[in-house]
Motif scaffolding. Structure first.
Motif, mmCIF file in Angstrom:
data_model
loop_
_atom_site.group_PDB
_atom_site.id
_atom_site.type_symbol
_atom_site.label_atom_id
_atom_site.label_comp_id
_atom_site.label_asym_id
_atom_site.label_seq_id
_atom_site.Cartn_x
_atom_site.Cartn_y
_atom_site.Cartn_z
ATOM 1 N N UNK A 195 0.822 -1.210 0.000
ATOM 2 C CA UNK A 195 0.000 0.000 0.000
ATOM 3 C C UNK A 195 0.865 1.273 0.000
ATOM 4 N N UNK A 196 1.798 1.318 -0.941
ATOM 5 C CA UNK A 196 2.680 2.485 -1.059
ATOM 6 C C UNK A 196 1.856 3.744 -1.286
ATOM 7 N N UNK A 197 2.282 4.848 -0.673
ATOM 8 C CA UNK A 197 1.540 6.101 -0.752
ATOM 9 C C UNK A 197 2.402 7.204 -1.356
ATOM 10 N N UNK A 198 1.732 8.096 -2.082
ATOM 11 C CA UNK A 198 2.401 9.253 -2.665
ATOM 12 C C UNK A 198 1.524 10.475 -2.442
ATOM 13 N N UNK A 199 2.029 11.452 -1.697
ATOM 14 C CA UNK A 199 1.316 12.711 -1.511
ATOM 15 C C UNK A 199 1.539 13.564 -2.749
ATOM 16 N N UNK A 200 0.451 14.021 -3.385
ATOM 17 C CA UNK A 200 0.585 14.822 -4.606
ATOM 18 C C UNK A 200 0.202 16.282 -4.394
ATOM 19 N N UNK A 201 -0.388 16.616 -3.232
ATOM 20 C CA UNK A 201 -0.715 18.010 -2.920
ATOM 21 C C UNK A 201 -0.958 18.123 -1.423
ATOM 22 N N UNK A 202 -0.342 19.149 -0.790
ATOM 23 C CA UNK A 202 -0.625 19.365 0.624
ATOM 24 C C UNK A 202 -0.679 20.839 1.014
ATOM 25 N N UNK A 203 -0.881 21.719 0.017
ATOM 26 C CA UNK A 203 -0.974 23.132 0.377
ATOM 27 C C UNK A 203 -1.575 23.934 -0.773
ATOM 28 N N UNK A 204 -2.042 25.131 -0.433
ATOM 29 C CA UNK A 204 -2.501 26.103 -1.411
ATOM 30 C C UNK A 204 -1.499 27.254 -1.417
ATOM 31 N N UNK A 205 -0.515 27.133 -2.287
ATOM 32 C CA UNK A 205 0.535 28.146 -2.418
ATOM 33 C C UNK A 205 1.133 28.504 -1.061
ATOM 34 N N UNK A 206 1.518 27.466 -0.323
ATOM 35 C CA UNK A 206 2.183 27.659 0.954
ATOM 36 C C UNK A 206 1.275 27.750 2.154
#
Length: 398
Positions: A195-206
């Motif tokens: 179940x490998x995971x990849x974060x592709x987004x964690x913010x709105x321009x900082x």
């Protein structure tokens, strides 16, 4: 014409419709004309939206029919059967994703809510249930079954999963609400061990999002749209919000993130029509976490046109208002009917916004998912399947 005469005429009409569309066993018809006027001495007034509309006092779970067209959804033999249960743990709350190739349904437990056992210092959990095992068990008995669910051991960068869709290019696509100072995020998870995971987004321009809630892919594209209410703060596992509660568009090919809709109290579920021209967003503003329940706030599904050039949401209008609880997760079938998890079960409206029926559980039901076996219903401490005739729209993106 008296009310009783009108009711008798409608009953005959429904009986005629039933002769064409066979009714499921135990289905209960509700004639709206019989309840348009109930009088001052009516003994079943509902002073709280947390109480479902069940004037026949039928024992849940059952199928409630408001319009004979709902029989095209259910088919003649639909039943509602429990397939998993854990009375002490809200293991089946949100983020259902069905992977047809594996015949598995993935889902998440309640984040920060009652019986969720998660909060500032600990996360919710993601689990899965094998629908092949469910089918075999249901075939062996006419009653309920209790199939073992398997908990996934996911990476620590997956905190408080609350929404999901897919498969997305072979992966599960989750949105997380974040936990404490850990940011909300959009995450890809391989549906097979480890179940490998990849974060592709964690913010709105900082800037950290508030607590992401639900996500869908615009049909015909790989562009993601997700909602961001303040429930992380309201449920005690995220700091006070620093952004409006909005709907966002994320293009993973360019990295561009922008707002496409606002003016919500708590935007929650999101869905598109199969052609991608129309969007639906639920607003569960009635539920305010530690601020309490305010029945004068939205319990509403809003409908939008999707701009063909910018993909912003335009021409906002009310599609439906839930009479019980608030519409949470939302899905569409291939005929354009709209399904939402509400305070009494799964409510179903036709494409014009007319309530045609309910899968009535008499308890809050946040989410649902179409599978080969039927409609999966997440009811916090239990899961159900309704073996209906309707099929859900394809949510896979390759």
């Amino acid at each position: 014409m008296t009310k009783s005469a009108v009711g008798a005429i409608l009953a005959i009409a429904l009986a005629a419709a039933s002769s064409i569309r066979a009714s499921p066993p135990g289905a209960v018809y509700i004639d709206p004309l019989q309840y348009n006027v109930v009088g001052a001495n009516y003994t079943k007034w509902r002073n709280s939206s947390l109480i479902g509309f069940n004037p026949t006092n039928s024992a849940p779970p059952f199928i409630q029919v408001f319009d004979s067209s709902f029989l095209d959804v259910t088919g003649p033999s639909a039943t509602i059967r429990e397939i998993a249960s854990n009375p002490g743990f809200a293991f089946a709350h949100e983020a259902p994703i069905y992977v047809p190739d594996l015949n598995l349904v993935f889902f998440a437990s309640n984040g920060g809510g009652a019986l969720g056992y998660s909060g500032w210092y600990n996360s919710s959990v993601v689990s899965m249930i094998n629908m092949t095992e469910v089918d075999m068990a249901l075939a062996s008995t006419p009653g309920n079954v209790n199939i073992q669910v398997q908990t996934l051991n996911l990476s620590d960068n997956v905190q408080m999963v609350n929404g999901g869709t897919g498969p997305y290019k072979g992966d599960l696509l989750f949105v997380t609400s974040g936990r404490a100072l850990l940011p909300p995020s959009v995450v890809r998870v391989n549906p097979s061990p480890p179940y490998n995971t990849t974060v592709i987004l964690d913010n709105f321009l900082g800037r950290q999002f508030n607590s992401l809630n639900d996500i869908k892919i615009l049909p015909g594209t790989d562009i993601m749209f997700f909602t961001d209410p303040a429930y992380g703060w309201l449920n005690g596992f995220r700091p006070e919000p620093m952004l409006l509660s909005q709907v966002y568009r994320f293009d993973p090919s360019t990295g561009q993130v922008r707002v496409v809709a606002d003016q919500f109290v708590h935007p929650n579920g999101i869905a598109f029509t199969p052609n991608g021209k129309t969007a639906f967003v639920t607003d569960t503003g009635i539920f305010g976490g530690f601020l309490g329940t305010n029945q004068t706030f939205p319990a509403t599904i809003y409908q939008f046109d999707v701009d063909p050039t910018t993909q912003s949401f335009m021409n906002r209008r009310v599609f439906a208002y839930s009479d019980s609880g608030a519409p949470d997760g939302i899905q569409l079938d291939t005929k354009g009917n709209v399904y939402a998890g509400c305070g009494d079960g799964i409510n179903v409206w036709n494409g014009e916004g007319t309530l045609i029926g309910k899968f009535y559980l008499n308890s809050t039901t946040a989410e649902l998912m179409f599978t080969k076996s039927g409609l999966i219903i997440l009811e916090e401490t239990a899961m159900y399947v309704a073996n209906i005739q309707a099929h859900g729209m394809n949510l896979a993106t390759w």
